[in-house]
Design a protein around this motif. Structure first.
Motif, mmCIF file in Angstrom:
data_model
loop_
_atom_site.group_PDB
_atom_site.id
_atom_site.type_symbol
_atom_site.label_atom_id
_atom_site.label_comp_id
_atom_site.label_asym_id
_atom_site.label_seq_id
_atom_site.Cartn_x
_atom_site.Cartn_y
_atom_site.Cartn_z
ATOM 1 N N GLU A 1 16.442 -28.863 -31.970
ATOM 2 C CA GLU A 1 15.702 -27.657 -32.320
ATOM 3 C C GLU A 1 14.569 -27.963 -33.299
ATOM 4 N N TYR A 2 14.427 -29.227 -33.677
ATOM 5 C CA TYR A 2 13.406 -29.624 -34.641
ATOM 6 C C TYR A 2 12.306 -30.462 -34.008
ATOM 7 N N GLY A 3 12.248 -30.471 -32.678
ATOM 8 C CA GLY A 3 11.153 -31.148 -32.012
ATOM 9 C C GLY A 3 11.583 -32.293 -31.127
ATOM 10 N N TYR A 4 11.392 -32.116 -29.825
ATOM 11 C CA TYR A 4 11.621 -33.208 -28.880
ATOM 12 C C TYR A 4 10.255 -33.739 -28.427
ATOM 13 N N TRP A 5 10.222 -34.981 -27.955
ATOM 14 C CA TRP A 5 8.966 -35.529 -27.441
ATOM 15 C C TRP A 5 8.825 -35.082 -25.988
ATOM 16 N N GLY A 6 7.702 -34.444 -25.674
ATOM 17 C CA GLY A 6 7.517 -33.784 -24.393
ATOM 18 C C GLY A 6 7.847 -34.621 -23.177
ATOM 19 N N GLU A 7 7.255 -35.805 -23.076
ATOM 20 C CA GLU A 7 7.454 -36.628 -21.888
ATOM 21 C C GLU A 7 8.908 -37.080 -21.750
ATOM 22 N N GLU A 8 9.613 -37.186 -22.870
ATOM 23 C CA GLU A 8 10.998 -37.641 -22.812
ATOM 24 C C GLU A 8 11.921 -36.585 -22.211
ATOM 25 N N LEU A 9 11.438 -35.354 -22.114
ATOM 26 C CA LEU A 9 12.135 -34.336 -21.331
ATOM 27 C C LEU A 9 11.517 -34.229 -19.935
ATOM 28 N N VAL A 10 10.197 -34.158 -19.868
ATOM 29 C CA VAL A 10 9.528 -33.944 -18.585
ATOM 30 C C VAL A 10 9.836 -35.063 -17.588
ATOM 31 N N GLY A 11 9.812 -36.320 -18.044
ATOM 32 C CA GLY A 11 10.047 -37.442 -17.137
ATOM 33 C C GLY A 11 11.386 -37.356 -16.418
ATOM 34 N N PRO A 12 12.498 -37.317 -17.157
ATOM 35 C CA PRO A 12 13.790 -37.191 -16.482
ATOM 36 C C PRO A 12 13.940 -35.874 -15.718
ATOM 37 N N LEU A 13 13.411 -34.772 -16.292
ATOM 38 C CA LEU A 13 13.579 -33.470 -15.656
ATOM 39 C C LEU A 13 12.905 -33.435 -14.291
ATOM 40 N N GLU A 14 11.695 -33.944 -14.194
ATOM 41 C CA GLU A 14 11.016 -33.999 -12.895
ATOM 42 C C GLU A 14 11.806 -34.857 -11.905
ATOM 43 N N PRO B 1 14.401 -24.905 -27.553
ATOM 44 C CA PRO B 1 13.809 -26.155 -28.043
ATOM 45 C C PRO B 1 12.292 -26.116 -27.962
ATOM 46 N N VAL B 2 11.658 -26.856 -28.864
ATOM 47 C CA VAL B 2 10.199 -26.876 -28.958
ATOM 48 C C VAL B 2 9.724 -28.322 -28.956
ATOM 49 N N ALA B 3 8.670 -28.593 -28.201
ATOM 50 C CA ALA B 3 8.114 -29.944 -28.149
ATOM 51 C C ALA B 3 7.324 -30.250 -29.420
ATOM 52 N N LEU B 4 7.341 -31.497 -29.828
ATOM 53 C CA LEU B 4 6.538 -31.931 -30.966
ATOM 54 C C LEU B 4 5.050 -31.806 -30.612
ATOM 55 N N PRO B 5 4.232 -31.226 -31.489
ATOM 56 C CA PRO B 5 2.809 -31.026 -31.179
ATOM 57 C C PRO B 5 2.080 -32.280 -30.707
ATOM 58 N N PRO B 6 2.282 -33.468 -31.334
ATOM 59 C CA PRO B 6 1.563 -34.650 -30.839
ATOM 60 C C PRO B 6 1.876 -34.994 -29.390
ATOM 61 N N SER B 7 3.066 -34.577 -28.914
ATOM 62 C CA SER B 7 3.439 -34.905 -27.538
ATOM 63 C C SER B 7 2.750 -34.010 -26.519
ATOM 64 N N MET B 8 1.932 -33.063 -27.006
ATOM 65 C CA MET B 8 1.121 -32.220 -26.123
ATOM 66 C C MET B 8 -0.371 -32.464 -26.346
ATOM 67 N N ASP B 9 -0.691 -33.500 -27.119
ATOM 68 C CA ASP B 9 -2.072 -33.750 -27.526
ATOM 69 C C ASP B 9 -2.553 -35.069 -26.928
ATOM 70 N N PRO B 10 -3.420 -35.020 -25.914
ATOM 71 C CA PRO B 10 -3.895 -36.257 -25.279
ATOM 72 C C PRO B 10 -4.817 -37.089 -26.163
ATOM 73 N N VAL C 1 3.720 -30.573 -20.323
ATOM 74 C CA VAL C 1 4.514 -30.161 -21.477
ATOM 75 C C VAL C 1 4.135 -28.752 -21.911
ATOM 76 N N LYS C 2 2.836 -28.448 -21.905
ATOM 77 C CA LYS C 2 2.383 -27.109 -22.289
ATOM 78 C C LYS C 2 2.926 -26.051 -21.340
ATOM 79 N N ARG C 3 2.981 -26.364 -20.047
ATOM 80 C CA ARG C 3 3.524 -25.393 -19.078
ATOM 81 C C ARG C 3 5.009 -25.151 -19.333
ATOM 82 N N LEU C 4 5.719 -26.217 -19.663
ATOM 83 C CA LEU C 4 7.148 -26.062 -19.956
ATOM 84 C C LEU C 4 7.357 -25.273 -21.243
#
Length: 275
Positions: free
Chosen positions: A10-23, A42-51, A71-74
């Protein structure tokens, strides 16, 4: 249909580390349930949505434009997928203090409740713990998370973890034996060279811890000894290790491979990979 339980901080997951396995699970036709410690979305860590974010240890960007959008869509509040996660604090019992007046009775009640939860786990085929800095706060030393891991372990089911989520495996221990579950196993996780010198932060807090509060490489090296081994694979683009029942991924770049290897464990009987 196979069913996966995914635990998120609940304190921040890294976006791709969810998106990769989830897809990967979605493509395989798996059903997925999400769980968080107190039921918060759950909320993604801001840097993990920043290219444009440059990872300091790597000296380059680590989030593609495509991944940032995924990540933003999720994360979009209108997307209900991460709504209403399973509440670990309600699903699993609290462990009594050793000083409790009726400790023996309370411990018996606790163990009976844990046995019931472990029966619930029969519906799942595997467990995944997603990484990022958030797990440091609410997953790594969370005994309810440990009890879930122990349940999957006792049932002989695959257990996957990424990045700082791998620390949960090192600390999940039977209260009688008190030995790490990954003792004698081969694992990977955040290597020392990948650790920040400054800027370790969490969603919902302005706290900058500077470097991570612990060097994961050292914890994993000690936990797997004497007959196992930690593999940092520094200098290699991908580091994923399968030593059944554990599937471990080092960091962000390893997310898709972690999901793919879990699928191979379930569908093809993969038992060893990466070392």
């Amino acid at each position: 249909m196979r069913k996966i339980l995914i635990i998120l901080s609940e304190y921040g997951y890294w976006g791709e580390e969810l998106v990769g396995p989830l897809e990967t699970f979605d493509a395989a036709g798996y059903q997925v349930d999400f769980a968080t410690p107190t039921g918060k979305r759950p909320v993604a860590l801001p840097p993990s949505m920043d290219p444009t974010f440059v990872d300091p240890p790597l000296g380059r960007t680590v989030v593609s434009e495509e991944m940032a959008e995924k990540v933003k869509r999720l994360e979009d509040p209108k997307n209900p997928r991460l709504d209403n996660p399973i509440i670990l604090s309600e699903w699993l019992p609290d462990r009594p203090y050793w000083s409790a007046e009726k400790f023996l009775r309370e411990m018996e009640t606790y163990n009976n409740a844990i046995d019931e939860v472990h029966q619930d786990l029969a519906q799942y085929d595997a467990l995944l713990i997603v990484g990022g800095s958030g797990p440091i706060v609410d997953l790594v030393n969370n005994h309810r998370v440990h009890d879930l891991i122990l349940g999957f372990y006792k049932l002989g089911k695959p257990i996957a973890a990424e990045c700082y989520g791998v620390t949960c495996l090192a600390f999940a221990r039977d209260l009688v034996e008190r030995k790490s579950m990954i003792r004698g196993k081969h694992v990977t996780g955040h290597c020392k060279e990948y650790d920040y010198l400054d800027g370790t932060g969490f969603v919902g807090s302005d706290l900058n811890m500077g470097p991570p509060p612990y060097p994961l490489e050292y914890i994993l090296s000690d936990a797997t000894a004497p007959d196992g081994e930690y593999h940092g694979n520094f200098g290699r683009e991908i580091s994923v290790i399968v030593d059944y029942p554990f599937i471990t991924g080092r960091s962000t770049a390893d997310s898709y491979t972690t999901g793919q290897k879990l699928v191979e464990v379930l569908e093809k009987g993969l038992r060893r990979y990466g070392w």
